[in-house]
Design a protein around this motif. Structure first.
Motif, PDB file in Angstrom:
ATOM      1  N   GLN A 182     -31.905 -32.972  14.831  1.00  0.00           N
ATOM      2  CA  GLN A 182     -30.639 -33.288  14.192  1.00  0.00           C
ATOM      3  C   GLN A 182     -30.845 -33.644  12.720  1.00  0.00           C
ATOM      4  OE1 GLN A 182     -28.444 -36.472  16.049  1.00  0.00           O
ATOM      5  NE2 GLN A 182     -26.563 -35.966  14.973  1.00  0.00           N
ATOM      6  N   ILE A 183     -31.918 -34.361  12.422  1.00  0.00           N
ATOM      7  CA  ILE A 183     -32.201 -34.737  11.041  1.00  0.00           C
ATOM      8  C   ILE A 183     -32.740 -33.546  10.256  1.00  0.00           C
ATOM      9  CG2 ILE A 183     -33.572 -36.261   9.571  1.00  0.00           C
ATOM     10  CD1 ILE A 183     -33.576 -38.288  11.872  1.00  0.00           C
ATOM     11  N   ILE A 184     -33.650 -32.792  10.872  1.00  0.00           N
ATOM     12  CA  ILE A 184     -34.249 -31.645  10.179  1.00  0.00           C
ATOM     13  C   ILE A 184     -33.177 -30.645   9.756  1.00  0.00           C
ATOM     14  CG2 ILE A 184     -35.829 -29.692  10.455  1.00  0.00           C
ATOM     15  CD1 ILE A 184     -37.392 -31.494  12.458  1.00  0.00           C
ATOM     16  N   ASN A 185     -32.132 -30.477  10.575  1.00  0.00           N
ATOM     17  CA  ASN A 185     -31.040 -29.559  10.237  1.00  0.00           C
ATOM     18  C   ASN A 185     -30.331 -29.935   8.948  1.00  0.00           C
ATOM     19  OD1 ASN A 185     -30.570 -27.265  11.951  1.00  0.00           O
ATOM     20  ND2 ASN A 185     -30.267 -28.695  13.636  1.00  0.00           N
ATOM     21  N   LEU A 186     -30.451 -31.185   8.536  1.00  0.00           N
ATOM     22  CA  LEU A 186     -29.824 -31.645   7.298  1.00  0.00           C
ATOM     23  C   LEU A 186     -30.762 -31.527   6.102  1.00  0.00           C
ATOM     24  CD1 LEU A 186     -28.160 -34.790   8.863  1.00  0.00           C
ATOM     25  CD2 LEU A 186     -26.930 -32.777   8.035  1.00  0.00           C
ATOM     26  N   GLY A 235     -28.611 -29.621   2.094  1.00  0.00           N
ATOM     27  CA  GLY A 235     -27.924 -30.491   1.142  1.00  0.00           C
ATOM     28  C   GLY A 235     -28.392 -31.924   1.082  1.00  0.00           C
ATOM     29  N   TYR A 236     -29.392 -32.308   1.906  1.00  0.00           N
ATOM     30  CA  TYR A 236     -29.830 -33.703   1.939  1.00  0.00           C
ATOM     31  C   TYR A 236     -31.334 -33.816   1.740  1.00  0.00           C
ATOM     32  CZ  TYR A 236     -25.156 -34.871   3.464  1.00  0.00           C
ATOM     33  OH  TYR A 236     -23.789 -35.037   3.509  1.00  0.00           O
ATOM     34  N   GLN A 237     -31.744 -34.978   1.270  1.00  0.00           N
ATOM     35  CA  GLN A 237     -33.153 -35.294   1.114  1.00  0.00           C
ATOM     36  C   GLN A 237     -33.428 -36.653   1.734  1.00  0.00           C
ATOM     37  OE1 GLN A 237     -33.707 -35.111  -3.087  1.00  0.00           O
ATOM     38  NE2 GLN A 237     -32.468 -36.925  -3.535  1.00  0.00           N
ATOM     39  N   LEU A 238     -34.657 -36.835   2.179  1.00  0.00           N
ATOM     40  CA  LEU A 238     -35.046 -38.086   2.815  1.00  0.00           C
ATOM     41  C   LEU A 238     -35.127 -39.192   1.770  1.00  0.00           C
ATOM     42  CD1 LEU A 238     -36.048 -39.537   5.395  1.00  0.00           C
ATOM     43  CD2 LEU A 238     -38.367 -38.843   4.743  1.00  0.00           C
ATOM     44  N   ALA A 239     -34.356 -40.266   1.998  1.00  0.00           N
ATOM     45  CA  ALA A 239     -34.358 -41.398   1.069  1.00  0.00           C
ATOM     46  C   ALA A 239     -35.217 -42.538   1.583  1.00  0.00           C
ATOM     47  CB  ALA A 239     -32.931 -41.891   0.830  1.00  0.00           C
ATOM     48  N   LEU A 274     -39.549 -22.589   4.851  1.00  0.00           N
ATOM     49  CA  LEU A 274     -40.338 -23.611   4.174  1.00  0.00           C
ATOM     50  C   LEU A 274     -40.531 -23.262   2.702  1.00  0.00           C
ATOM     51  CD1 LEU A 274     -43.166 -23.879   6.861  1.00  0.00           C
ATOM     52  CD2 LEU A 274     -41.134 -25.324   6.677  1.00  0.00           C
ATOM     53  N   PRO A 275     -40.617 -24.272   1.826  1.00  0.00           N
ATOM     54  CA  PRO A 275     -40.895 -24.018   0.401  1.00  0.00           C
ATOM     55  C   PRO A 275     -42.394 -23.819   0.184  1.00  0.00           C
ATOM     56  CG  PRO A 275     -40.519 -26.361   0.762  1.00  0.00           C
ATOM     57  CD  PRO A 275     -40.333 -25.692   2.088  1.00  0.00           C
ATOM     58  N   SER A 276     -42.794 -22.615  -0.126  1.00  0.00           N
ATOM     59  CA  SER A 276     -44.227 -22.339  -0.277  1.00  0.00           C
ATOM     60  C   SER A 276     -44.815 -23.093  -1.473  1.00  0.00           C
ATOM     61  CB  SER A 276     -44.461 -20.831  -0.427  1.00  0.00           C
ATOM     62  OG  SER A 276     -43.741 -20.305  -1.528  1.00  0.00           O
ATOM     63  N   TYR A 277     -44.009 -23.362  -2.495  1.00  0.00           N
ATOM     64  CA  TYR A 277     -44.542 -24.035  -3.686  1.00  0.00           C
ATOM     65  C   TYR A 277     -44.997 -25.466  -3.387  1.00  0.00           C
ATOM     66  CZ  TYR A 277     -40.392 -26.969  -4.543  1.00  0.00           C
ATOM     67  OH  TYR A 277     -39.395 -27.919  -4.451  1.00  0.00           O
ATOM     68  N   LYS A 310     -43.191 -37.743   2.595  1.00  0.00           N
ATOM     69  CA  LYS A 310     -41.866 -37.672   1.967  1.00  0.00           C
ATOM     70  C   LYS A 310     -41.838 -36.710   0.780  1.00  0.00           C
ATOM     71  CE  LYS A 310     -38.412 -40.699  -0.192  1.00  0.00           C
ATOM     72  NZ  LYS A 310     -38.096 -42.100  -0.565  1.00  0.00           N
ATOM     73  N   GLU A 311     -42.913 -36.663  -0.011  1.00  0.00           N
ATOM     74  CA  GLU A 311     -42.914 -35.834  -1.208  1.00  0.00           C
ATOM     75  C   GLU A 311     -42.852 -34.347  -0.901  1.00  0.00           C
ATOM     76  OE1 GLU A 311     -46.121 -36.808  -3.754  1.00  0.00           O
ATOM     77  OE2 GLU A 311     -45.415 -38.845  -4.194  1.00  0.00           O
ATOM     78  N   ILE A 312     -43.413 -33.938   0.248  1.00  0.00           N
ATOM     79  CA  ILE A 312     -43.389 -32.513   0.595  1.00  0.00           C
ATOM     80  C   ILE A 312     -42.370 -32.204   1.691  1.00  0.00           C
ATOM     81  CG2 ILE A 312     -45.761 -32.088  -0.110  1.00  0.00           C
ATOM     82  CD1 ILE A 312     -46.594 -32.285   2.809  1.00  0.00           C
ATOM     83  N   LEU A 313     -41.699 -33.248   2.205  1.00  0.00           N
ATOM     84  CA  LEU A 313     -40.694 -33.052   3.255  1.00  0.00           C
ATOM     85  C   LEU A 313     -39.350 -32.745   2.594  1.00  0.00           C
ATOM     86  CD1 LEU A 313     -40.413 -33.174   6.377  1.00  0.00           C
ATOM     87  CD2 LEU A 313     -39.646 -35.524   6.107  1.00  0.00           C
ATOM     88  N   GLN A 314     -39.260 -31.566   2.003  1.00  0.00           N
ATOM     89  CA  GLN A 314     -38.061 -31.180   1.263  1.00  0.00           C
ATOM     90  C   GLN A 314     -37.717 -29.731   1.589  1.00  0.00           C
ATOM     91  OE1 GLN A 314     -37.884 -32.417  -2.937  1.00  0.00           O
ATOM     92  NE2 GLN A 314     -39.925 -33.321  -2.650  1.00  0.00           N
ATOM     93  N   GLY A 315     -36.437 -29.505   1.843  1.00  0.00           N
ATOM     94  CA  GLY A 315     -35.980 -28.164   2.148  1.00  0.00           C
ATOM     95  C   GLY A 315     -34.847 -27.739   1.244  1.00  0.00           C
ATOM     96  N   SER A 316     -34.135 -26.697   1.657  1.00  0.00           N
ATOM     97  CA  SER A 316     -33.057 -26.133   0.833  1.00  0.00           C
ATOM     98  C   SER A 316     -31.682 -26.656   1.215  1.00  0.00           C
ATOM     99  CB  SER A 316     -33.064 -24.613   0.955  1.00  0.00           C
ATOM    100  OG  SER A 316     -32.869 -24.220   2.309  1.00  0.00           O
TER     101      SER A 316
END
Length: 574
Positions: free
Chosen positions: A52-56, A226-230, A170-173, A218-224
């Motif tokens: 549920q969280i990953i979907n965001l 609309g949300y990011q882990l705070a 996944l963001p390859s960069y 947290k620094e690499i746990l980023q996707g495309s």
């Protein structure tokens, strides 16, 4: 006095749980998670709470719009064009030109290629998802357009369109900044020995991917999405914040389902149902799902509560089932398993644990899929008489102390240790009903409630007699191969019961290969018959979900498809 003390202690725990958090925002949604997600890895998640969280945070090529439960383009700009040549099928995709990563760089076909290589890599922990995309053999990139690519797939089934778009990109960069995987052919990972790529550089990428999803990543746990882990306080809360100027707002008509409306989404980790119920009543939660029946009925009668909250009961696709371990010698004879299945009073279980919020089923296909559900297959009845007859036919002898037979030269008693997740009232009530009925026929049943990780570990290690569990499904895909095929029966595989016959293995392969809906229905009907005959995996019922949502929100998109509502679409009413 003891009741008062218990209430005060529960309230204290609740208050402590809400302390030390980010300040509540006016445009914030707060909801409960029953367990800590453990890992938020988009390539190796293990719970619905995590998903549920990953979907965001991340997106797939295709997505489901919960407004009407239809499949729609996600990161892809449209559904793929399908081209078939001999035994291969080519799915031609193009990514949305607006799609971008958190650093502002575009999502490209190279990111899709990298993702598939990660999912197929033997150096990365992703066994379940690897099986899901085994039919994708290769990817072809368009040299003139970085957003275009073609997936080369073995065979063809109508469900492939969904499956080719149903994995997080996944963001390859972030995960492969040195572009190590760029030169590794996907086809090699699909068909050949990949040990040649087991180098220091690939192991470094694998280590980064295996770390992905932990609180420290947290620094690499980023996707495309609309949300990011705070913030993530393990065992307490997970907080997501909306990205500023997110690209999804610029997608024309698609922005109706590619959404990121609430400024903040706060997941409260509250394992105890009573504590969660109290938090809802005190308006400390905006959303609560999986509400126990008794509490839900109380809320329906609470006029003060209904002034601020709406209650919803969509028909879900969560199957509740019993599993019997066929590897145990005492359960190896299917007549023994059939006898045990006849001691499961499904109507009684529904009445006590679900009241009217469930639909009994003969198999793992939802009854509302009338074209695929085997309506002519009789429901297995609760019948102690049939159970006793089956036990005798299987060679069990009834004595005053119970049932026994000689197995492998030793006297074996028919005793059952029943596992279920601790703290889950539904499973506890079902277990007590089964225990009472089994005892009437002379079968002792020991109830063993276990915490989530221990419970899952025992099942993965096949260290159990019988357990109750839930299985999340959907109305789109009926690929039961990971659940029932004997190739998935090893340690850690989803086929935890050891279910499987040569016929069922063949049928499972054919279901995934057939193009005819008529043939698929025929195959699924036969599979449901075999499942009932073998009685290792015993389907019981599909739950209706029970949800409370604060009335200050509109556009909630309540649905029977998990997660039953679209948090990203919630909007504050004026």
């Amino acid at each position: 006095m003891r009741k008062t003390q218990a209430f005060l202690f529960t309230l204290l725990l609740l208050l402590l749980n809400f302390c030390g958090q980010p300040a509540r925002q006016p445009d914030e949604v707060r909801l409960r998670l029953a367990i800590d997600p453990g890992s938020l890895s988009p390539i190796n998640y293990s719970s619905q709470e995590a998903l549920q969280i990953i979907n965001l945070l991340y997106q797939s090529l295709l997505t489901v719009d919960l407004e009407d439960n239809t499949l729609k383009p996600g990161l892809a700009s449209s559904f793929p064009e399908v081209e078939r040549k001999d035994s291969l099928t080519f799915f031609h995709y193009q990514l949305r030109p607006e799609a971008e990563w958190p650093d502002g760089s575009p999502v490209t076909a190279q990111d899709v290629a990298f993702t598939l290589k990660v999912l197929k890599s033997p150096f990365i922990r992703n066994e379940y998802l690897r099986a899901q995309i085994e039919f994708i053999q290769d990817i072809q990139l368009d040299s003139s357009n970085p957003s275009k690519f073609t997936l080369v797939c073995q065979g063809y089934t109508p469900e492939m369109q969904l499956l080719t778009g149903d994995f997080f990109i996944l963001p390859s960069y972030l995960l492969d900044p040195q572009q190590v995987y760029l030169t590794i052919p996907l086809l090699t990972l699909s068909t050949a020995d990949s040990s040649q790529y087991n180098t220091d550089r690939t192991r470094a990428v694998a280590a980064r991917c295996n770390k992905l999803g932990s609180p420290e990543s947290k620094e690499i746990l980023q996707g495309s999405a609309g949300y990011q882990l705070a913030e993530w306080a393990s065992g307490q809360h997970v907080v997501l914040k909306r990205k500023e100027n997110w690209w999804g707002k610029n997608t024309g008509d698609a922005k109706s389902y590619l959404t990121a409306n609430p400024a903040q989404i706060n997941f409260q980790i509250i394992p105890d149902n009573t504590t969660a119920h109290l938090a809802l009543k005190n308006a400390q939660l905006d959303v609560l799902d999986n509400i126990p029946v008794n509490e839900f009925e109380q809320l329906r009668q609470d006029d003060n509560f209904l002034k601020n909250y709406g209650l919803h009961t969509p028909q879900g696709y969560d199957l509740i089932y019993a599993a019997i371990n066929t590897r145990k010698p005492k359960f190896s004879d299917r007549r023994t398993r059939q006898a045990i299945a006849h001691l499961m009073d499904v109507p009684g279980m529904i009445r006590v644990s679900q009241q009217s919020y469930a639909t009994p089923t003969v198999g793992p296909v939802p009854p509302d899929r009338k074209d695929l559900y085997h309506a002519q297959l009789p429901m297995r009845s609760y019948s102690p008489e049939k159970a006793i007859a089956l036990l005798k036919a299987a060679g069990w002898i009834q004595e005053q102390q119970g049932w026994y037979r000689i197995l492998n030269g030793q006297r074996e008693e028919l005793r059952i240790e029943l596992l279920y997740r601790a703290g889950n009232t539904m499973y506890e009530q079902m277990a007590l009903i089964f225990q009472q009925h089994a005892m009437k026929t002379g079968i002792p049943v020991t109830l063993l409630p276990l915490e989530g990780n221990v419970y899952s570990q025992k099942i993965d290690q096949r260290d159990y007699d019988m357990h109750f569990r839930g299985l999340s499904g959907n109305p789109f895909v009926f690929n039961f191969k990971p659940l029932f095929h004997t190739s998935f029966a090893g340690p850690g595989g989803l086929n935890s019961t050891g279910f499987g016959t040569p016929e069922s293995d063949q049928i499972l392969n054919q279901i995934n290969e057939t193009e005819s809906e008529v043939a698929k229905a025929r195959l699924l009907h036969r599979l449901q018959e075999i499942i009932q005959e073998e009685a290792a995996f015993v389907p019981l019922y599909f739950r209706k979900e029970r949800i409370a949502i604060h009335s200050r929100f509109s556009n909630t998109k309540v649905s029977g498809v998990r997660p039953y509502y679209d948090l990203s679409s919630f909007m504050l009413k004026p």
